[in-house]
Write an enzyme that holds these catalytic residues in place. Structure first.
Site, mmCIF file in Angstrom:
data_model
loop_
_atom_site.group_PDB
_atom_site.id
_atom_site.type_symbol
_atom_site.label_atom_id
_atom_site.label_comp_id
_atom_site.label_asym_id
_atom_site.label_seq_id
_atom_site.Cartn_x
_atom_site.Cartn_y
_atom_site.Cartn_z
ATOM 1 N N HIS A 366 0.798 -1.227 0.000
ATOM 2 C CA HIS A 366 0.000 0.000 0.000
ATOM 3 C C HIS A 366 0.822 1.263 0.000
ATOM 4 O O HIS A 366 0.397 2.285 -0.533
ATOM 5 C CB HIS A 366 -1.028 -0.042 1.126
ATOM 6 C CG HIS A 366 -2.155 -0.962 0.795
ATOM 7 N ND1 HIS A 366 -2.299 -2.185 1.364
ATOM 8 C CD2 HIS A 366 -3.125 -0.844 -0.128
ATOM 9 C CE1 HIS A 366 -3.348 -2.793 0.821
ATOM 10 N NE2 HIS A 366 -3.866 -1.998 -0.089
ATOM 11 N N ARG A 473 -10.231 4.958 -3.037
ATOM 12 C CA ARG A 473 -9.948 4.193 -1.808
ATOM 13 C C ARG A 473 -10.282 5.075 -0.599
ATOM 14 O O ARG A 473 -9.467 5.871 -0.168
ATOM 15 C CB ARG A 473 -8.478 3.794 -1.757
ATOM 16 C CG ARG A 473 -8.060 2.744 -2.785
ATOM 17 C CD ARG A 473 -6.578 2.399 -2.614
ATOM 18 N NE ARG A 473 -6.212 1.164 -3.281
ATOM 19 C CZ ARG A 473 -5.621 1.094 -4.471
ATOM 20 N NH1 ARG A 473 -5.317 2.187 -5.131
ATOM 21 N NH2 ARG A 473 -5.316 -0.071 -4.999
ATOM 22 N N ARG A 509 -15.096 3.055 -2.914
ATOM 23 C CA ARG A 509 -15.013 1.733 -2.283
ATOM 24 C C ARG A 509 -15.194 1.883 -0.783
ATOM 25 O O ARG A 509 -14.584 2.755 -0.169
ATOM 26 C CB ARG A 509 -13.667 1.074 -2.581
ATOM 27 C CG ARG A 509 -13.575 -0.301 -1.941
ATOM 28 C CD ARG A 509 -12.324 -1.031 -2.308
ATOM 29 N NE ARG A 509 -11.155 -0.415 -1.707
ATOM 30 C CZ ARG A 509 -9.922 -0.804 -1.936
ATOM 31 N NH1 ARG A 509 -9.701 -1.793 -2.792
ATOM 32 N NH2 ARG A 509 -8.891 -0.229 -1.360
ATOM 33 N N GLU A 608 -11.534 -10.278 -5.340
ATOM 34 C CA GLU A 608 -10.134 -10.282 -4.939
ATOM 35 C C GLU A 608 -9.805 -11.397 -3.956
ATOM 36 O O GLU A 608 -8.660 -11.542 -3.540
ATOM 37 C CB GLU A 608 -9.735 -8.915 -4.350
ATOM 38 C CG GLU A 608 -10.603 -8.394 -3.234
ATOM 39 C CD GLU A 608 -10.157 -7.018 -2.733
ATOM 40 O OE1 GLU A 608 -9.042 -6.570 -3.030
ATOM 41 O OE2 GLU A 608 -10.957 -6.381 -2.008
ATOM 42 N N ASN A 631 -4.405 -7.064 -7.119
ATOM 43 C CA ASN A 631 -3.328 -7.050 -6.116
ATOM 44 C C ASN A 631 -3.576 -8.128 -5.071
ATOM 45 O O ASN A 631 -2.696 -8.929 -4.757
ATOM 46 C CB ASN A 631 -3.248 -5.696 -5.410
ATOM 47 C CG ASN A 631 -3.136 -4.556 -6.387
ATOM 48 O OD1 ASN A 631 -2.693 -4.749 -7.520
ATOM 49 N ND2 ASN A 631 -3.539 -3.371 -5.975
ATOM 50 N N ASP A 632 -4.790 -8.123 -4.549
ATOM 51 C CA ASP A 632 -5.107 -9.144 -3.555
ATOM 52 C C ASP A 632 -5.367 -10.492 -4.214
ATOM 53 O O ASP A 632 -4.929 -11.521 -3.711
ATOM 54 C CB ASP A 632 -6.314 -8.715 -2.709
ATOM 55 C CG ASP A 632 -5.889 -7.808 -1.564
ATOM 56 O OD1 ASP A 632 -4.875 -8.127 -0.906
ATOM 57 O OD2 ASP A 632 -6.549 -6.776 -1.328
ATOM 58 N N ARG A 642 1.942 -9.782 -0.971
ATOM 59 C CA ARG A 642 2.225 -8.716 -1.937
ATOM 60 C C ARG A 642 3.243 -7.717 -1.409
ATOM 61 O O ARG A 642 3.845 -6.971 -2.168
ATOM 62 C CB ARG A 642 0.914 -7.999 -2.322
ATOM 63 C CG ARG A 642 0.222 -7.339 -1.156
ATOM 64 C CD ARG A 642 -1.232 -6.999 -1.461
ATOM 65 N NE ARG A 642 -1.408 -5.614 -1.847
ATOM 66 C CZ ARG A 642 -2.594 -5.011 -1.989
ATOM 67 N NH1 ARG A 642 -3.711 -5.698 -1.792
ATOM 68 N NH2 ARG A 642 -2.666 -3.776 -2.355
ATOM 69 N N CYS A 679 -9.296 -3.020 -11.382
ATOM 70 C CA CYS A 679 -8.763 -1.861 -10.679
ATOM 71 C C CYS A 679 -7.474 -2.174 -9.920
ATOM 72 O O CYS A 679 -6.979 -1.362 -9.159
ATOM 73 C CB CYS A 679 -9.799 -1.245 -9.745
ATOM 74 S SG CYS A 679 -10.281 -2.328 -8.402
HETATM 75 C C1 PEP Z 1 -6.573 -4.845 -5.152
HETATM 76 O O1 PEP Z 1 -6.483 -5.639 -4.207
HETATM 77 O O2 PEP Z 1 -6.193 -5.119 -6.305
HETATM 78 C C2 PEP Z 1 -7.122 -3.497 -4.941
HETATM 79 C C3 PEP Z 1 -7.416 -2.722 -5.966
HETATM 80 O O3 PEP Z 1 -7.298 -3.078 -3.665
HETATM 81 P P1 PEP Z 1 -6.110 -2.669 -2.690
HETATM 82 O O4 PEP Z 1 -4.858 -2.595 -3.488
HETATM 83 O O5 PEP Z 1 -6.475 -1.354 -2.085
HETATM 84 O O6 PEP Z 1 -6.094 -3.794 -1.704
HETATM 85 MG MG MG Z 2 -7.517 -5.258 -2.360
#
Ligand code: PEP
Ligand code: MG
Length: 754
Positions: A366, A473, A509, A608, A631-632, A642, A679
């Protein structure tokens, strides 16, 4: 043989006087080597400094030919001196010429000396030089003499770090300490930044080295160690730290080191040698660092814990709070840290920050995401950089290659200035494309959207020409705040966000707190696996008031405009259904009290968590839209954290199994006619974006800085042949080609800008 050594205390006292005297740099060094030789009754004392070309230059000598000073040098690894520099270990020999590494240097006239003692001069565990004493045939030096020489070396290390010594080195060279260094890290956010280093957690600078009263220094040291131990115990008792958690482990290792008898004994001995308590900490930390860094597989984590502990002890001793005042930033600051949480980054003045460089982290951690949303250049995994740089150093950060140039030579600077000019021209080119639609050569229209989370990054929408905000976010507001944002504050933020985007759509979100998104005032007990812990929707359901407040704030902010809400971390369909009910209840309540409900409300589901992939047929009919959070999703599909640099890049996010998983979502969304967006960070990288378009995703939400490059790729591409080939490869059990290689070759065949 009885020692003729007068002892370190006399030597240090005399050295202190020399340091205080008004002397030029060379005269001071000459005086120091004279004093050491006299005190240790040695025939020779020489001081070599490591130069930026790797050679060890003779800087001062007592006993060798004075013409050799600044003319004689040894290559790294050459001779006994080179050996000490490379190994960062003392060497004590009764018969030096018999040692296999001995290098004969006739110009220095050192022939007749057989007794040899050399010690490394270290700073942060790095060799800066070598200090040597030699004598005619008196056997090996005593242990206390080795200790004394090491103590003097601590002092010399600080001395040569001051600018006064820069001019002594032979012309055309520089001392190694100020050498330009390049770090090969991982690019977390594109772009190039030239600026000045600010260390997030600056080292405590020790200025007072020589003890005036050893007894008093011992008392200071004892008291400081006691305070340190107590503070660790307090951390255990006042924070609710779960056994086995990472936080617990760190504190345990602090406690272990703080109570380690060997450590305390070494500190005590260093004070006995005549150092102040803080200089003793510096000296012992230096030796430990040097030893740990030179192990075959350095235990970096243990090293970091010990560094932290030593720094804490130094702070107790010097009263230095060590907290950088974010407001003091100069122009073009590059923040350098071992690691940094997203909330910590947000505390800095964004107008003055150009880039961040951290030693840890992963590209989808993050802090990397926040850096991108702030428009900063970011590089992670730049190993050991915090030990090598000082606040105020020049630095260049190349977020595209992941390379960091510390104290860059003029040539490198010039290259980067040119690179920045070219990139500015590229930016102009992207800006000129702002109003062009993102349509492929064969007519496929792609919707490009922003990822956002701060009001500050919303105006970029005008510059990029993106169609709207695909992911806002909302947790970022919570991460910056010092207390829970009230409903009114939340409402204001959402209303301003809606005002800023105007006619363009924006998707909010719901709070996605937890994992590495720490919100101090919502601290839960420390968790062993925070990414898979009590986060996001799970937390929201258990803190319903928090969730309801946010939904109310969103509804009120809409003020009759359309509202789009995205629900994160859905693991089972029932959770999405439950979230919908909670939102609908709030809408009903708003209507009941006569408030203005949104003109329309669409509620989307984030995909996710892998489990939901197998319930898509049930999810789709309930969802107004879905959005893949790669990402998740990739983190959980591959069971690879990650934010952990050792594993975060181990598996290609567009490798076959991951693409197949995403393709499942495409098929389900099509079958149910549900709009689908990507996203995750994948959407903003050209080859990855091409992969997503190839499997049929036509809405991509990304950092503002990625819109230009991705649009350029889209308008140059003919998608049909790429789609056909990629979809075939997805199904083909026999096809051995890797997805990335395949996509690169397809892109190259069309000469696409990557
Ligand atoms: C993701 O997990 O891809 C996402 C967009 O949310 P975040 O990166 O805020 O967990
Ligand atoms: Mg996420």
């Amino acid at each position: 043989m009885p020692t003729r050594f007068a002892g370190p205390l006399v030597l240090l006292r005399e050295l202190r006087e020399t340091m205080a005297a008004t002397l030029g740099a060379q005269a001071r060094l000459d005086r120091i080597v004279d004093l050491i030789a006299q005190n240790m009754q040695a025939d020779v004392c020489s001081f070599y400094v490591l130069r930026d070309d790797g050679a060890l230059e003779l800087f001062a000598t007592h006993g060798l030919k004075s013409e050799a000073v600044h003319t004689t040098s040894l290559r790294s690894g050459e001779g006994l001196v080179g050996l000490i520099a490379a190994g960062a270990q003392p060497l004590n020999l009764a018969n030096a010429p018999a040692h296999p590494a001995f290098a004969h240097r006739p110009e220095t006239g050192e022939d007749p000396y057989t007794s040899f003692l050399g010690v490394p001069v270290l700073r942060a565990g790095q060799t800066l030089g070598v200090l040597v004493v030699q004598a005619r045939d008196r056997g090996a030096f005593q242990n206390d003499e080795t200790e004394a020489l090491l103590t003097v070396a601590t002092l010399l290390a600080e001395m040569i770090s001051t600018a006064e010594f820069d001019n002594l080195v032979s012309t055309g060279s520089d001392i190694d300490l100020r050498r330009a260094r390049t770090f090969e890290g991982a690019g977390f956010a594109e772009g190039v930044a030239l600026g000045t280093v600010v260390l997030h957690d600056p080292r405590v600078v020790v200025t007072n080295f020589v003890a005036e009263d050893i007894g008093a220094e011992k008392t200071r040291l004892d008291e400081a160690i006691r305070t340190l131990r107590l503070s660790i115990d307090t951390m255990f008792s006042t924070r609710d730290i779960k056994a086995g958690s990472e936080h617990h482990e760190i504190l345990e290792s602090y406690r272990m080191f703080a109570n380690d008898r060997g450590w305390v004994r070494r500190l005590d001995e260093a004070v006995d040698q005549g150092l102040t308590a803080e200089a003793a900490v510096e000296r012992v930390q230096n030796d430990t660092r040097a030893r740990m860094l030179r192990q075959a597989d350095p235990y970096i984590r243990g090293l970091h814990d010990l560094d932290d502990l030593a720094n804490r002890l130094l702070r107790v001793l010097t009263g230095d709070p060590g907290v950088f005042q974010a407001r003091e930033l100069g122009e073009d600051t590059v923040l350098v840290a071992r690691n940094l949480g997203p909330a910590e980054l947000l505390e800095y003045d964004r107008d003055r920050l150009r880039a961040i460089v951290i030693e840890e982290g992963g590209p989808t951690s993050h802090v990397a995401i926040v850096a991108r949303s702030l428009g900063l250049v970011a590089v992670g995994q730049a190993q050991n950089i915090t030990a090598m740089c000082e606040s105020g150093d020049d630095i260049i950060v190349d977020g595209s290659s992941g390379r960091v140039h510390l104290r860059p030579p003029p040539g490198v600077q010039a290259t980067y200035i040119e690179k920045m000019r070219i990139s500015a021209r590229r930016q102009e080119h992207f800006a000129a494309q702002r109003d062009a639609s993102a349509v492929t050569k064969d007519g496929v229209e792609i919707t490009l959207l922003h990822n956002s989370g701060l009001l500050a990054d919303l105006p970029a929408l005008k510059e990029t020409g993106a169609a709207g905000v695909g992911l806002f976010r909302t947790e970022l507001q919570f991460m910056i705040a010092s207390r829970l944002p009230r409903m009114k504050e939340q409402t204001e933020l959402y209303a301003q966000a809606l005002d800023t985007v105007g006619d363009k759509p924006i998707t909010f979100r719901l709070l996605d707190i937890g994992g590495d998104k720490v919100v101090p005032f919502l601290r839960s007990t420390a968790e062993e696996n925070p990414a898979m812990g009590w986060r996001s929707l799970r937390l929201a359901f258990d803190r319903l008031a928090l969730m309801r407040t946010q939904v109310r704030a969103l509804l009120q902010a809409s003020g009759g405009r359309p509202l789009s809400i995205l629900v994160p971390m859905i693991t089972e369909v029932s959770e999405f259904a439950q979230a919908r009910v909670i939102i609908q209840k709030e809408v009903a309540w708003l209507k009941k009290i006569g408030g203005t409900a949104p003109q329309s409300i669409s509620i989307g589901a984030m995909i996710e968590v892998p489990s939901i992939l197998f319930e898509l047929d049930r999810l789709m009919p309930l969802a107004d839209f879905v959005s893949i959070g790669s990402n998740d999703l990739v983190q959980f599909l591959t069971a690879a954290d990650r934010a952990n640099p050792r594993v975060s890049k181990r598996y290609d996010a567009i490798g076959l199994p991951r693409l197949r998983a995403m393709h499942l979502v495409v098929s389900a969304a099509r079958a149910h006619d549900v709009p689908l967006t990507m996203c995750g960070e994948l959407a903003g990288r050209p080859i990855e974006a091409l992969a997503l378009m190839a499997i049929g995703i036509d809405r991509l939400s990304m950092a503002a800085s990625s819109i230009g490059p991705v649009k350029e790729l889209i308008v140059a591409a003919r998608l049909a042949p790429i789609r056909e080939r990629v979809l075939k490869a997805l199904k083909d059990t026999e096809d051995p080609t890797g997805m990335r290689e395949l996509l690169i070759s397809l892109a190259q065949a069309q000469n696409l800008p990557l």
